[in-house]
Design an enzyme around this catalytic site. Structure first.
Site, PDB file in Angstrom:
ATOM      1  N   ASP A   1     -10.301   0.734 -24.448  1.00 16.83           N
ATOM      2  CA  ASP A   1     -10.599   0.765 -23.012  1.00 16.83           C
ATOM      3  C   ASP A   1     -10.257   2.114 -22.389  1.00 16.83           C
ATOM      4  O   ASP A   1      -9.428   2.856 -22.916  1.00 16.83           O
ATOM      5  CB  ASP A   1      -9.767  -0.297 -22.284  1.00 16.83           C
ATOM      6  CG  ASP A   1     -10.401  -1.675 -22.376  1.00 16.83           C
ATOM      7  OD1 ASP A   1     -11.591  -1.757 -22.708  1.00 16.83           O
ATOM      8  OD2 ASP A   1      -9.695  -2.653 -22.099  1.00 16.83           O
TER       9      ASP A   1
ATOM     10  N   GLU B   1       2.731  -7.959   8.621  1.00 16.26           N
ATOM     11  CA  GLU B   1       2.915  -6.500   8.688  1.00 16.26           C
ATOM     12  C   GLU B   1       3.681  -5.975   7.480  1.00 16.26           C
ATOM     13  O   GLU B   1       3.913  -4.773   7.349  1.00 16.26           O
ATOM     14  CB  GLU B   1       3.659  -6.111   9.976  1.00 16.26           C
ATOM     15  CG  GLU B   1       2.828  -6.228  11.234  1.00 16.26           C
ATOM     16  CD  GLU B   1       1.520  -5.460  11.133  1.00 16.26           C
ATOM     17  OE1 GLU B   1       1.524  -4.297  10.684  1.00 16.26           O
ATOM     18  OE2 GLU B   1       0.476  -6.048  11.486  1.00 16.26           O
TER      19      GLU B   1
ATOM     20  N   ARG C   1      -4.184  -8.953 -20.298  1.00 15.17           N
ATOM     21  CA  ARG C   1      -5.160  -8.614 -21.341  1.00 15.17           C
ATOM     22  C   ARG C   1      -4.559  -7.710 -22.419  1.00 15.17           C
ATOM     23  O   ARG C   1      -5.147  -7.509 -23.465  1.00 15.17           O
ATOM     24  CB  ARG C   1      -6.445  -8.041 -20.742  1.00 15.17           C
ATOM     25  CG  ARG C   1      -6.318  -6.701 -20.089  1.00 15.17           C
ATOM     26  CD  ARG C   1      -7.496  -6.457 -19.174  1.00 15.17           C
ATOM     27  NE  ARG C   1      -8.769  -6.594 -19.854  1.00 15.17           N
ATOM     28  CZ  ARG C   1      -9.287  -5.692 -20.667  1.00 15.17           C
ATOM     29  NH1 ARG C   1      -8.618  -4.578 -20.905  1.00 15.17           N
ATOM     30  NH2 ARG C   1     -10.444  -5.891 -21.231  1.00 15.17           N
TER      31      ARG C   1
ATOM     32  N   PRO D   1       0.826  -1.223   0.000  1.00 16.31           N
ATOM     33  CA  PRO D   1       0.000   0.000   0.000  1.00 16.31           C
ATOM     34  C   PRO D   1       0.851   1.260   0.000  1.00 16.31           C
ATOM     35  O   PRO D   1       0.351   2.355  -0.253  1.00 16.31           O
ATOM     36  CB  PRO D   1      -0.810  -0.126   1.300  1.00 16.31           C
ATOM     37  CG  PRO D   1      -0.088  -1.113   2.142  1.00 16.31           C
ATOM     38  CD  PRO D   1       0.647  -2.022   1.210  1.00 16.31           C
TER      39      PRO D   1
END
Ligand code: SAM
Length: 240
Positions: free
Chosen positions: A170, A117, A155, A90
């Protein structure tokens, strides 16, 4: 395209991506997905991969070894000279379509999934080329994030999508959101289809779609248009 994923949950990971168009690409060999489990590189009889954090506190930390051995095994088996090693975290830069395009072009990718963690900082400094996040929230492990990366990269591999143009149209491919789409029936509870889509006039349809894509991007994601020079036709469509 070859993607090696380093994960404590290899079978679960494969199940997350092995269906639909990506599953077909795995089966027909356009995308090779391999997994390495750090536990297989542990040298103690408990196959330990984590340890308590220095300084105390909750949770466990993924230790440098055996993760490092798993990453080196993945690098050593690579056919490109310097395969890129990405850690899902993150705290990384937001993974976007440009990253996906770049990975697909390189042909080989190694993804490292954290757990607990997170990962010992010294491993990151030594073995990781890119730290990627999929958004500002915290998941329990890197597997879901790595599955997002695998899907978005796979993809873009030539031949994976039935219609080669569909990836090019897209959202984000040209820095814009996609236009709205409609299919049968022509009428849904009194709600019709924009007439131009029924006109058979290909140029008019192309311009309508472009205008919609520009308008949507302007309304929903103006940040995508910031600093972008619009050509004459796009400027006119946006102003109409
Ligand atoms: N303590 C870490 C922190 O706050 O930065 C979070 C650790 S998280 C519980 C466990 C693992 O999940 C991370 O090492 C990472 O691999 C993965 N992860 C969690 N959220 C993620 C996200 N938004 N993007 C990518 N990976 C994520």
């Amino acid at each position: 395209m070859r993607i090696q994923v380093i994960t404590l949950f290899p079978e679960e990971f494969r199940r997350m991506v092995d269906f639909g168009v990506i599953g077909r690409a795995l089966r027909d060999g356009r995308v090779r997905l391999e997994t390495l489990n750090p536990r297989d590189f542990a040298t103690d009889r408990h196959r330990t991969v984590d340890d308590r954090p220095y300084g105390g506190g909750p949770g466990m930390v993924m230790a440098v070894e055996p993760l490092r051995s798993a990453i080196r095994a993945a690098r050593d088996s690579s056919v490109v000279r310097q395969p890129r090693v990405g850690l899902l975290t993150p705290q990384g830069r937001r993974f976007d379509q440009a990253n996906a395009r770049d990975c697909a072009k390189r042909g080989e990718l190694i993804l490292v999934c954290g757990r607990y963690e997170g990962v010992d900082e010294r491993l990151i400094a030594r073995e990781i080329d890119e730290e990627w996040s999929i958004g500002d929230y915290v998941l329990s492990g890197g597997e879901l994030a790595a599955a997002v990366v695998v899907d978005s990269v796979a993809r873009l591999v030539p031949g994976v999508l039935g219609d080669a143009d569909s990836a090019a149209q897209d959202s984000f491919s040209e820095g814009l959101l996609d236009c709205p789409h409609y299919t049968r029936p022509e009428n849904v509870e009194g709600d019709g289809v924009p007439g131009v889509l029924l006109s058979g006039d290909h140029e008019a349809i192309r311009l309508w779609r472009r205008k919609q894509a520009l308008g949507r991007t302007w309304q929903r994601r103006p940040d995508l248009l910031q600093g972008r020079e619009l050509n004459e036709q796009d400027r006119r469509l946006l102003e109409e």
